[in-house]
Scaffold this motif. Structure first.
Motif, PDB file in Angstrom:
ATOM      1  N   ILE A 172      33.993  41.212  36.882  1.00  0.00           N
ATOM      2  CA  ILE A 172      33.168  40.007  37.138  1.00  0.00           C
ATOM      3  C   ILE A 172      33.297  39.047  35.944  1.00  0.00           C
ATOM      4  CG2 ILE A 172      30.860  39.160  37.821  1.00  0.00           C
ATOM      5  CD1 ILE A 172      31.656  41.431  39.723  1.00  0.00           C
ATOM      6  N   ASP A 173      33.235  39.618  34.735  1.00  0.00           N
ATOM      7  CA  ASP A 173      33.383  38.787  33.528  1.00  0.00           C
ATOM      8  C   ASP A 173      34.730  38.088  33.508  1.00  0.00           C
ATOM      9  OD1 ASP A 173      30.938  39.695  32.789  1.00  0.00           O
ATOM     10  OD2 ASP A 173      31.666  41.126  31.284  1.00  0.00           O
ATOM     11  N   SER A 174      35.776  38.831  33.936  1.00  0.00           N
ATOM     12  CA  SER A 174      37.118  38.230  33.963  1.00  0.00           C
ATOM     13  C   SER A 174      37.173  37.071  34.935  1.00  0.00           C
ATOM     14  CB  SER A 174      38.160  39.265  34.383  1.00  0.00           C
ATOM     15  OG  SER A 174      38.420  40.120  33.327  1.00  0.00           O
ATOM     16  N   CYS A 175      36.487  37.208  36.063  1.00  0.00           N
ATOM     17  CA  CYS A 175      36.451  36.115  37.041  1.00  0.00           C
ATOM     18  C   CYS A 175      35.773  34.894  36.431  1.00  0.00           C
ATOM     19  CB  CYS A 175      35.701  36.534  38.306  1.00  0.00           C
ATOM     20  SG  CYS A 175      36.618  37.690  39.314  1.00  0.00           S
ATOM     21  N   GLN A 176      34.730  35.152  35.648  1.00  0.00           N
ATOM     22  CA  GLN A 176      34.020  34.041  35.031  1.00  0.00           C
ATOM     23  C   GLN A 176      34.887  33.375  33.957  1.00  0.00           C
ATOM     24  OE1 GLN A 176      31.208  32.587  35.857  1.00  0.00           O
ATOM     25  NE2 GLN A 176      31.275  31.192  34.113  1.00  0.00           N
ATOM     26  N   GLU A 177      35.564  34.197  33.165  1.00  0.00           N
ATOM     27  CA  GLU A 177      36.314  33.653  32.028  1.00  0.00           C
ATOM     28  C   GLU A 177      37.711  33.174  32.401  1.00  0.00           C
ATOM     29  OE1 GLU A 177      36.121  36.772  29.137  1.00  0.00           O
ATOM     30  OE2 GLU A 177      33.930  36.708  29.252  1.00  0.00           O
ATOM     31  N   ASN A 178      38.431  34.001  33.179  1.00  0.00           N
ATOM     32  CA  ASN A 178      39.831  33.665  33.469  1.00  0.00           C
ATOM     33  C   ASN A 178      40.083  33.462  34.960  1.00  0.00           C
ATOM     34  OD1 ASN A 178      40.415  34.367  30.734  1.00  0.00           O
ATOM     35  ND2 ASN A 178      40.441  36.505  31.356  1.00  0.00           N
ATOM     36  N   GLY A 179      39.105  33.024  35.673  1.00  0.00           N
ATOM     37  CA  GLY A 179      39.304  32.910  37.116  1.00  0.00           C
ATOM     38  C   GLY A 179      38.902  31.566  37.685  1.00  0.00           C
ATOM     39  N   PHE A 180      39.219  31.399  38.945  1.00  0.00           N
ATOM     40  CA  PHE A 180      38.842  30.189  39.677  1.00  0.00           C
ATOM     41  C   PHE A 180      38.141  30.623  40.952  1.00  0.00           C
ATOM     42  CE2 PHE A 180      42.744  29.427  37.363  1.00  0.00           C
ATOM     43  CZ  PHE A 180      42.388  28.321  36.608  1.00  0.00           C
ATOM     44  N   CYS A 181      37.117  29.908  41.331  1.00  0.00           N
ATOM     45  CA  CYS A 181      36.386  30.268  42.551  1.00  0.00           C
ATOM     46  C   CYS A 181      36.272  29.061  43.473  1.00  0.00           C
ATOM     47  CB  CYS A 181      34.984  30.757  42.190  1.00  0.00           C
ATOM     48  SG  CYS A 181      34.999  32.292  41.247  1.00  0.00           S
ATOM     49  N   LYS A 182      36.252  29.326  44.757  1.00  0.00           N
ATOM     50  CA  LYS A 182      36.047  28.267  45.757  1.00  0.00           C
ATOM     51  C   LYS A 182      34.945  28.737  46.702  1.00  0.00           C
ATOM     52  CE  LYS A 182      38.778  25.176  47.017  1.00  0.00           C
ATOM     53  NZ  LYS A 182      38.686  23.717  46.826  1.00  0.00           N
ATOM     54  N   ASP A 183      34.004  27.855  46.956  1.00  0.00           N
ATOM     55  CA  ASP A 183      32.922  28.211  47.883  1.00  0.00           C
ATOM     56  C   ASP A 183      33.451  28.312  49.305  1.00  0.00           C
ATOM     57  OD1 ASP A 183      31.192  28.194  45.814  1.00  0.00           O
ATOM     58  OD2 ASP A 183      30.432  26.171  46.169  1.00  0.00           O
ATOM     59  N   VAL A 184      32.915  29.265  50.060  1.00  0.00           N
ATOM     60  CA  VAL A 184      33.250  29.372  51.479  1.00  0.00           C
ATOM     61  C   VAL A 184      31.938  29.487  52.267  1.00  0.00           C
ATOM     62  CG1 VAL A 184      35.586  30.341  51.371  1.00  0.00           C
ATOM     63  CG2 VAL A 184      33.652  31.868  51.157  1.00  0.00           C
ATOM     64  N   GLU A 185      31.940  28.919  53.457  1.00  0.00           N
ATOM     65  CA  GLU A 185      30.691  28.898  54.215  1.00  0.00           C
ATOM     66  C   GLU A 185      30.557  30.115  55.116  1.00  0.00           C
ATOM     67  OE1 GLU A 185      30.195  25.118  56.067  1.00  0.00           O
ATOM     68  OE2 GLU A 185      30.277  24.085  54.138  1.00  0.00           O
ATOM     69  N   PHE A 186      30.368  31.249  54.493  1.00  0.00           N
ATOM     70  CA  PHE A 186      30.130  32.496  55.219  1.00  0.00           C
ATOM     71  C   PHE A 186      28.975  33.208  54.520  1.00  0.00           C
ATOM     72  CE2 PHE A 186      34.552  31.503  55.993  1.00  0.00           C
ATOM     73  CZ  PHE A 186      34.700  31.761  57.345  1.00  0.00           C
ATOM     74  N   SER A 187      28.202  33.944  55.324  1.00  0.00           N
ATOM     75  CA  SER A 187      27.060  34.619  54.701  1.00  0.00           C
ATOM     76  C   SER A 187      27.528  35.812  53.875  1.00  0.00           C
ATOM     77  CB  SER A 187      26.071  35.071  55.771  1.00  0.00           C
ATOM     78  OG  SER A 187      26.719  35.944  56.671  1.00  0.00           O
ATOM     79  N   LYS A 188      28.619  36.431  54.347  1.00  0.00           N
ATOM     80  CA  LYS A 188      29.120  37.613  53.641  1.00  0.00           C
ATOM     81  C   LYS A 188      30.644  37.512  53.539  1.00  0.00           C
ATOM     82  CE  LYS A 188      28.065  42.513  53.658  1.00  0.00           C
ATOM     83  NZ  LYS A 188      27.656  43.645  54.471  1.00  0.00           N
ATOM     84  N   VAL A 189      31.176  37.812  52.378  1.00  0.00           N
ATOM     85  CA  VAL A 189      32.627  37.775  52.189  1.00  0.00           C
ATOM     86  C   VAL A 189      33.081  39.113  51.612  1.00  0.00           C
ATOM     87  CG1 VAL A 189      34.534  36.634  50.973  1.00  0.00           C
ATOM     88  CG2 VAL A 189      32.620  35.286  51.765  1.00  0.00           C
ATOM     89  N   MET A 190      34.094  39.677  52.248  1.00  0.00           N
ATOM     90  CA  MET A 190      34.593  40.949  51.729  1.00  0.00           C
ATOM     91  C   MET A 190      36.111  40.884  51.549  1.00  0.00           C
ATOM     92  SD  MET A 190      33.900  44.772  53.113  1.00  0.00           S
ATOM     93  CE  MET A 190      35.095  44.790  54.404  1.00  0.00           C
ATOM     94  N   THR A 191      36.576  41.303  50.410  1.00  0.00           N
ATOM     95  CA  THR A 191      38.027  41.423  50.205  1.00  0.00           C
ATOM     96  C   THR A 191      38.341  42.904  50.107  1.00  0.00           C
ATOM     97  OG1 THR A 191      37.510  40.964  47.900  1.00  0.00           O
ATOM     98  CG2 THR A 191      38.611  39.217  49.117  1.00  0.00           C
ATOM     99  N   LEU A 192      39.387  43.299  50.760  1.00  0.00           N
ATOM    100  CA  LEU A 192      39.682  44.726  50.823  1.00  0.00           C
ATOM    101  C   LEU A 192      41.189  44.973  50.855  1.00  0.00           C
ATOM    102  CD1 LEU A 192      38.334  47.555  51.298  1.00  0.00           C
ATOM    103  CD2 LEU A 192      38.745  47.182  53.721  1.00  0.00           C
ATOM    104  N   SER A 193      41.630  45.917  50.041  1.00  0.00           N
ATOM    105  CA  SER A 193      43.026  46.380  50.116  1.00  0.00           C
ATOM    106  C   SER A 193      43.010  47.809  50.608  1.00  0.00           C
ATOM    107  CB  SER A 193      43.680  46.349  48.739  1.00  0.00           C
ATOM    108  OG  SER A 193      43.698  45.048  48.251  1.00  0.00           O
ATOM    109  N   GLU A 194      43.818  48.080  51.598  1.00  0.00           N
ATOM    110  CA  GLU A 194      43.896  49.447  52.134  1.00  0.00           C
ATOM    111  C   GLU A 194      45.283  49.995  51.855  1.00  0.00           C
ATOM    112  OE1 GLU A 194      40.817  49.481  55.874  1.00  0.00           O
ATOM    113  OE2 GLU A 194      42.901  49.001  56.257  1.00  0.00           O
ATOM    114  N   TYR A 195      45.346  51.035  51.080  1.00  0.00           N
ATOM    115  CA  TYR A 195      46.632  51.659  50.767  1.00  0.00           C
ATOM    116  C   TYR A 195      46.689  53.010  51.459  1.00  0.00           C
ATOM    117  CZ  TYR A 195      46.780  48.263  46.905  1.00  0.00           C
ATOM    118  OH  TYR A 195      46.778  47.124  46.147  1.00  0.00           O
ATOM    119  N   GLU A 196      47.679  53.175  52.302  1.00  0.00           N
ATOM    120  CA  GLU A 196      47.837  54.484  52.930  1.00  0.00           C
ATOM    121  C   GLU A 196      48.347  55.449  51.871  1.00  0.00           C
ATOM    122  OE1 GLU A 196      50.348  54.527  56.384  1.00  0.00           O
ATOM    123  OE2 GLU A 196      49.292  52.800  57.200  1.00  0.00           O
ATOM    124  N   PHE A 197      48.076  56.737  52.072  1.00  0.00           N
ATOM    125  CA  PHE A 197      48.602  57.726  51.132  1.00  0.00           C
ATOM    126  C   PHE A 197      50.104  57.870  51.374  1.00  0.00           C
ATOM    127  CE2 PHE A 197      49.644  62.274  50.415  1.00  0.00           C
ATOM    128  CZ  PHE A 197      49.730  62.168  49.036  1.00  0.00           C
TER     129      PHE A 197
END
Lengths: 350, 229
Positions: free
Chosen positions: B144-169
């Motif tokens: 979270i700190d890295s996002c604040q210090e070295n990141g960029f954010c854009k607002d999106v109009e959704f109540s909930k946002v989820m990012t997910l990576s799924e790696y199969e074994f």
């Protein structure tokens, strides 16, 4: 009386000229940087030259110089290329004529121009841009690295028009018979130096099949997009690899010898090791180690050449040495499957 | 005497003017050239990451406005050298811990997790490591700190946002031997796709799937699995 009336000395004149010259040079630099900033091609070429020059000085310095080459986005459409480029910056929009033949001609010309631009911008295959220090020493196998110079989205309205235009698209033929603007050579001659087979243009079937892709289920995608991809693989010969390793050993030995303490400690250690039994053990250990390392280096060099021959062979003429590597500009459908086939990883910026 | 000395000094200074100008010009050239070189070679990676985020958010907004029934939304992410330092992370409106940049509502961020390799557990913690479930890597405070210090954010109009990576074994022996899920999407230096899914009640998920377990997840130290039998 004596000093007051003296004119300007020759030293002052020379210095003034040098100052004016410096000022002009600064202005020239400023103009050059400004034009490079405004023209992405110049900026890319400048970074290509910087990386190649850095590589000449030291191969490890090469990786530190980023290629400031951005993928150019071209939209060739009847309407727009919203599904391809929405939200992306610097998209060049080119409207297509209603006449199918003229539209096809414009697509062929734009694509040929992009292939030529990519080839020129990336140093015409003359510059080694991607090989690493580890590869030059045989510690790592050579792999093809790519820069996606352009993405060309084609958006046509109507299935029949799509079929007529994309089905008859022949960029290779266009490049064979048409001259590069401002030159006396055809595109193929300019890129391949006259050897038709030395540069791959594209797989005709794949491009024609663009239209058959089921893009109705996908609303934002890479469908109907072509990519102009510059790929390069450079495998180093056995002689070159062992010479590089030899020079490293020489540099390391000199470094150790010159480092106070380290050289001495090593000399001391050598004296301790060399006893009758110790000498044999040391010789075996060193021998096995060197043989294993040399074997690994030789294997990587062989594998690199083998891979390079397989990668470049189909694109090059019979006379060329595909084992050494190659630089190719290809036109492929822009998707993961095609890009993965020709690129281990991407350089440049999207 | 003093006036004569001062006049001489002034005369000396006048003689030195061209040299001074020359030195100033040379220094200026060096500073200007250095600054321009720095500008050229430093901003590229940041610009590229920023452009990717802007393009993803624009495409999500475009898809949101369309009739998307029975249609998949796939967004290509073209990588670049150094892209694997960057992660796409989603924050929801009601998330308790999120970057200040994202205080207004839900947002998508692109964040640089520096020195990620070998320090991956600084950025993620593993939750629900039960035998029957997958291993989920949740973002830690440092991310979270890295996002604040070295990141960029854009607002999106959704109540909930989820990012997910799924790696199969992928079959390589690992402490988990199971698929891995990560609450963020790592960019790569090749061409990849993310899938965008719109759920009911204004929820958004951005998903990345891979058939290969990431190298960094293969070497999960045992001490991070207190519940593994």
């Amino acid at each position: 009386m004596n000093g007051k009336k003296r004119g300007v000395s020759s030293r002052e004149v020379i210095l003034s000229f040098v100052a004016i010259f410096c000022f002009v040079v600064v202005l020239g630099f400023f103009h050059l940087w400004k034009s490079a900033e405004s023209n992405e091609d110049d900026l890319c070429y400048l970074s290509v030259l910087s990386r190649a020059t850095a590589g000449e000085i030291s191969i490890s310095a090469k990786g530190a110089v980023p290629l400031k080459c951005y993928t150019k986005k071209i939209c060739l459409s009847d309407k727009d290329c919203k599904s391809s480029f929405f939200g992306e910056k610097n998209v060049v929009n080119i409207g297509l004529p209603r006449d199918n033949d003229k539209a096809r001609g414009l697509i062929e010309k734009t694509t040929a121009d992009e292939i030529y631009r990519c080839w020129k911008m990336m140093g015409e295959g003359k510059l080694d841009l991607f090989s690493t220090y580890a590869q030059s020493r045989g510690w790592e196998q050579a792999k093809p690295v790519c820069v996606i110079c352009s993405r060309i989205a084609i958006n046509l309205t109507g299935g029949e028009r799509e079929k007529q235009i994309l089905g008859n698209l022949d960029v290779k033929n266009y490049m064979r018979y048409n001259r590069v603007p401002g030159t006396e050579k055809t595109y193929i001659e300019s890129i391949s130096g006259g050897e038709l087979k030395s540069v791959a243009v594209y797989d005709d079937e794949k491009i024609k099949n663009l239209v058959t892709e089921d893009n109705k289920k996908i609303i934002i995608s890479d469908a109907n997009q072509l990519a102009v991809v510059y790929s390069q693989i450079h495998s180093h010969g056995y002689g070159e690899v062992f010479k590089n390793l030899g020079s490293d050993v020489a540099v390391a030995t000199a470094g150790i010898a010159l480092t106070p303490g380290v050289g001495g400690a090593l000399k001391g250690a050598t004296r301790v090791i060399i006893t009758v039994v110790g000498a044999k053990v040391a010789a075996v250990v060193v021998g096995v180690g060197v043989a294993a390392a040399a074997g690994r280096v030789a294997y990587n060099t062989y594998a690199s050449q083998d891979f390079s021959a397989a990668f470049c062979g189909e694109f090059q003429g019979a006379g060329s040495d595909s084992k050494k590597g190659c630089s190719i500009v290809q036109l492929v459908p822009y998707n993961k499957e095609n890009i993965e086939k020709i690129c281990t990883y991407l350089d440049g910026y999207p | 005497m003093d006036i004569l000395k001062m006049k001489n000094r002034k005369g000396d200074l006048r003689e030195q003017v061209p040299e001074i100008v020359l030195v100033v010009l040379i220094i200026f050239t060096f500073i200007f050239g250095g600054y321009k070189l720095y500008q050229i070679y430093s901003a590229s990676e940041i610009d590229a990451a920023k452009n990717i985020l802007e393009s993803v958010v624009a495409k999500i907004n475009l898809a949101k406005g369309e009739d998307i029934k029975d249609k998949a939304v796939e967004i290509p992410l073209q990588g670049f050298k150094g892209a694997d330092n960057w992660w796409i992370v989603g924050f929801s409106k009601n998330d308790k811990i999120k970057p200040q940049k994202c205080y207004r509502g839900s947002c998508l961020c692109i964040c640089k997790f520096e020195n990620f390799v070998n320090k991956e557990y600084d950025y993620f913690s593993i939750i629900k490591p039960e035998e029957s479930t997958i291993y989920f890597f949740e973002l830690r405070g440092k991310a979270i700190d890295s996002c604040q210090e070295n990141g960029f954010c854009k607002d999106v109009e959704f109540s909930k946002v989820m990012t997910l990576s799924e790696y199969e074994f992928s079959g390589t022996p690992s402490p988990t031997n199971k698929p891995v899920k990560v609450g963020a999407i790592r960019l790569s230096n090749s061409l990849e796709y993310v899938q965008v899914l719109f759920h009911d009640k204004g929820e958004l998920s951005v998903k990345f799937s891979s058939k290969k377990t990431p190298d960094w997840a293969l070497n999960i130290p045992q001490f991070l699995f207190p519940y593994v039998k």
